[in-house]
Design a protein around this motif. Structure first.
Motif, PDB file in Angstrom:
ATOM      1  N   GLU A 208       0.829  -1.213   0.000  1.00  0.00           N
ATOM      2  CA  GLU A 208       0.000   0.000   0.000  1.00  0.00           C
ATOM      3  C   GLU A 208       0.862   1.262   0.000  1.00  0.00           C
ATOM      4  O   GLU A 208       0.469   2.295  -0.537  1.00  0.00           O
ATOM      5  CB  GLU A 208      -0.965   0.011   1.192  1.00  0.00           C
ATOM      6  N   LYS A 211       2.001   1.757  -3.596  1.00  0.00           N
ATOM      7  CA  LYS A 211       0.886   2.265  -4.419  1.00  0.00           C
ATOM      8  C   LYS A 211       0.638   3.745  -4.136  1.00  0.00           C
ATOM      9  O   LYS A 211       0.422   4.544  -5.062  1.00  0.00           O
ATOM     10  CB  LYS A 211      -0.376   1.458  -4.139  1.00  0.00           C
ATOM     11  N   ASP A 215       0.874   6.684  -6.970  1.00  0.00           N
ATOM     12  CA  ASP A 215      -0.301   7.521  -7.261  1.00  0.00           C
ATOM     13  C   ASP A 215       0.063   9.004  -7.148  1.00  0.00           C
ATOM     14  O   ASP A 215      -0.354   9.825  -7.983  1.00  0.00           O
ATOM     15  CB  ASP A 215      -1.446   7.193  -6.300  1.00  0.00           C
ATOM     16  N   SER A 349       5.817  -2.418  -9.594  1.00  0.00           N
ATOM     17  CA  SER A 349       4.408  -2.001  -9.511  1.00  0.00           C
ATOM     18  C   SER A 349       3.997  -1.101 -10.677  1.00  0.00           C
ATOM     19  O   SER A 349       2.852  -1.144 -11.118  1.00  0.00           O
ATOM     20  CB  SER A 349       4.161  -1.259  -8.187  1.00  0.00           C
TER      21      SER A 349
END
Length: 493
Positions: A208, A211, A215, A349
Motif C-alpha cells: 500500500e 501504491k 499515485d 508495480s
C-alpha cells in the motif's frame, strides 16, 4: 598489563585459548580483514597477533584519523570498519569518529581497551581510569562491554549486527585489559564464536505504501527526484538508474550520491538546483534526509516566504527508518524499507505505465540548465582570464597606486614631513595605493586627485567582483557544502 602470551597447557590432551585469540578469531569468522588502529596498552599484543594471523593492521598517528578511516571503509564496503584504540585518552580521541559514524549512518565499531571495572566503579584511581561505556552510550548507536572470554563471540556478533542492521551507525565495544589474558579451553572457546547471518536483512516495503507513492508521482506536474547518501550506500545503482530513466523525471544528486549517475546525464538538474527545488510540486527523496543541506525542506530554498514557511511541495520519502518521516515537514507518502527493495518494488508495480513528467516541465528545466551553464562559463572567464574586465580594473588600480605612492613620498620629502605620517582622512587611500615610484619624466598630478582616482578604481573593482559572485550564486545555486567524502560535524547526505 595486556601483554600476556597465549596459555599453552602442559597436557597434550587440553589446549587453551585466550581473549586475544578469541577476538581475532571472531573478527576473521565474520569476514573482517582490516583493522584501523593506534596500538598501545592494552591492545598492543592484539594488533601484533592480528598481523600474525593475516589481518591487515593500518596504524595511524591519531585515533580520530583511524576512526574516520574505519567509518569510510564501512560506508564503502557495507561491512563495519573496525577501529582499535587504547583506553581513556585514546578512547576519547576515537569518540569524535564514532559520533560522526552514528550521525552519518556509517557502519563502524570502535573497540577500546579499558581499566578494571571494580576499580573504576569505586573510583579508586586505576591507570587511565574512565567509565568509557557510560561516555560512549549517548554518541553511539549501541554500546557493549565484555567481561568474560566466553562472551567475546557474542559481543563481536552483537556489535556487527547493531552497526549494519536498519540504519547503520557507530557501535562501541569495551574490552577491559584483563579480559585479553583470560584462558579457556580452545574447543569450548571455538563453540562460543558466532558468524553473523544476514546482518542487514532486506526490509520489503508495504504494497500500500508503494501504491500511495506511485499515485502521488503520477499526479505530479513538476516532479523531482533527490538522491541522497542512502542511495549510494545501498549499492543499488542499476535499479536507481532504471527508475530515473524509465520515468524521465529530473533528478538532483546530493554530494554523497555523486557518481550514481553522471552529472552530464540529460535528466540531471544540478545546474538548475535553485530553480527545481522551489518549482517542484512532488519530490521523491531516495535515501536523502531533509536536513540542513536541503534547508530542512522549507524556507526560501523551497519557495517559502520565511525560514519556517513550507513551500507547498508534497514529498515521497524512501528510507529504511520510519522515524525519519515527518522530521521537518509532512511526508505524504513514506516508503519504509531498504533502498534496493523499495526501488525494485516501485519498478515492479509501475510496470509499463510509468509516471511521465509533462514536456513543459522538462523544457523549463533544460532551458534553465542551459542558461546557468552558459552563465557559469562567463563567470569563470571573468574571474580567471587576464583579459576580463575584473582583471583590467585591478591592473589599472595597481598602476595608479604605484604612481601615487612614489609621488606622495617625493612631495612629503620636499615638505619636510615624515614618509610614514598620514592623516585619518587619507589613511585608506594611502595604505591601499602604496607600490613603486613612477617615472620622473611624467608630469605630476595633485596627490589628492590621484588618491581619489585610485580609491574609485578599487571600489569599482570590488563591486564588479561582488556582482559576479551574486550572478554565480543566483544562476548556479549555492549550498555551502564541499564535497569530498566527509565533512566534520556530520549529517551530510
Amino acid at each position: 598489563m595486556g601483554t600476556a602470551e597465549p596459555h599453552v597447557a602442559s597436557s597434550a590432551a587440553t589446549q587453551l585459548t585466550d581473549g586475544f585469540q578469541l577476538v581475532i578469531d571472531a573478527l576473521k569468522l565474520n569476514g573482517i580483514d582490516t583493522l584501523f588502529a593506534l596500538p598501545g596498552i592494552p591492545i598492543t599484543d592484539l594488533t601484533r597477533r592480528a598481523q600474525a594471523e593475516g589481518l591487515r593492521v593500518l596504524s595511524f598517528r591519531h585515533e580520530q584519523n583511524a576512526g574516520y578511516a574505519a567509518s569510510i571503509a564501512g560506508f564503502l564496503t557495507q561491512k563495519p570498519g573496525i577501529c582499535l584504540t587504547v583506553s581513556a585518552p585514546g578512547f576519547l580521541n576515537g569518540m569524535n569518529a564514532l559520533a560522526h559514524a552514528t550521525t552519518n549512518c556509517f557502519p563502524m565499531i570502535l573497540i577500546s581497551g579499558s581499566s578494571e571495572r571494580e576499580i573504576v566503579d569505586l573510583q579508586q584511581g586505576d591507570y587511565e581510569e574512565l567509565d568509557q561505556l557510560a561516555i560512549a552510550k549517548p554518541l553511539a548507536k549501541a554500546a557493549y562491554r565484555v567481561l568474560h572470554a566466553e562472551d567475546i563471540g557474542i559481543g563481536i556478533a552483537r556489535a556487527i549486527r547493531a552497526a549494519c542492521s536498519g540504519r547503520p551507525g557507530g557501535v562501541y565495544l569495551d574490552l577491559p585489559a584483563k579480559l585479553f589474558a583470560q584462558a579457556i579451553d580452545a574447543e569450548a572457546g571455538k563453540r562460543t564464536l558466532i558468524k553473523v547471518v544476514d546482518p542487514a536483512p532486506k526490509q520489503i516495503p508495504a504494497p500500500e505504501a508503494v501504491k500511495r507513492a506511485l499515485d502521488l508521482l503520477r499526479s505530479a506536474k513538476k516532479p523531482l527526484i533527490i538522491l541522497g547518501k542512502g542511495a549510494a550506500y545501498a549499492q543499488a545503482d542499476a535499479e536507481i538508474k532504471n527508475l530515473i530513466e524509465k520515468t524521465g523525471i529530473p533528478y538532483l544528486p546530493m554530494s554523497m550520491a555523486k557518481g550514481l549517475l553522471p552529472d552530464t546525464h540529460e535528466q540531471c538538474a544540478s545546474a538548475a538546483r535553485s530553480f527545481v527545488l522551489p518549482a517542484a510540486d512532488v519530490v521523491m527523496l531516495i535515501g536523502a534526509r531533509l536536513n540542513w543541506l536541503l534547508s530542512h525542506g522549507k524556507g526560501k530554498t523551497w519557495g517559502g516566504k520565511s525560514a519556517k514557511d513550507w513551500g507547498g511541495q508534497r514529498f515521497i520519502q524512501i528510507d529504511i527508518s520510519p522515524q525519519e518521516a515527518d522530521s521537518n515537514v509532512r511526508i505524504d507518502a513514506p516508503v519504509v524499507g531498504d533502498i534496493g527493495s523499495c526501488v525494485s518494488a516501485l519498478l515492479h508495480s509501475m510496470g509499463n505505465s510509468s509516471p511521465q513528467p509533462p514536456a513543459q516541465w522538462l523544457s523549463a528545466v533544460a532551458e534553465k540548465k542551459k542558461g546557468n551553464v552558459a552563465g557559469g562559463r562567463r563567470y569563470r572567464f571573468l574571474r580567471l582570464g587576464d583579459a576580463g574586465e575584473s582583471g583590467r580594473l585591478a591592473e589599472a588600480a595597481g598602476r595608479l597606486a604605484q604612481c601615487d605612492q612614489r609621488e606622495e613620498e617625493g612631495q612629503r620629502g620636499e615638505n619636510g614631513r615624515d614618509a610614514g605620517e598620514e592623516s585619518d582622512a587619507d589613511e585608506f587611500p594611502q595604505r591601499a595605493c602604496r607600490r613603486a615610484r613612477p617615472d620622473q619624466s611624467q608630469p605630476r598630478r595633485d596627490p589628492g586627485e590621484r588618491r581619489r582616482e585610485c580609491a574609485r578604481l578599487h571600489s569599482q573593482h570590488r563591486r564588479h567582483v561582488q556582482a559576479e559572485e551574486a550572478h554565480r550564486r543566483r544562476h548556479l545555486g549555492h549550498h555551502g557544502h564541499r564535497h569530498g567524502l566527509l565533512r566534520g560535524g556530520g549529517g551530510g547526505d
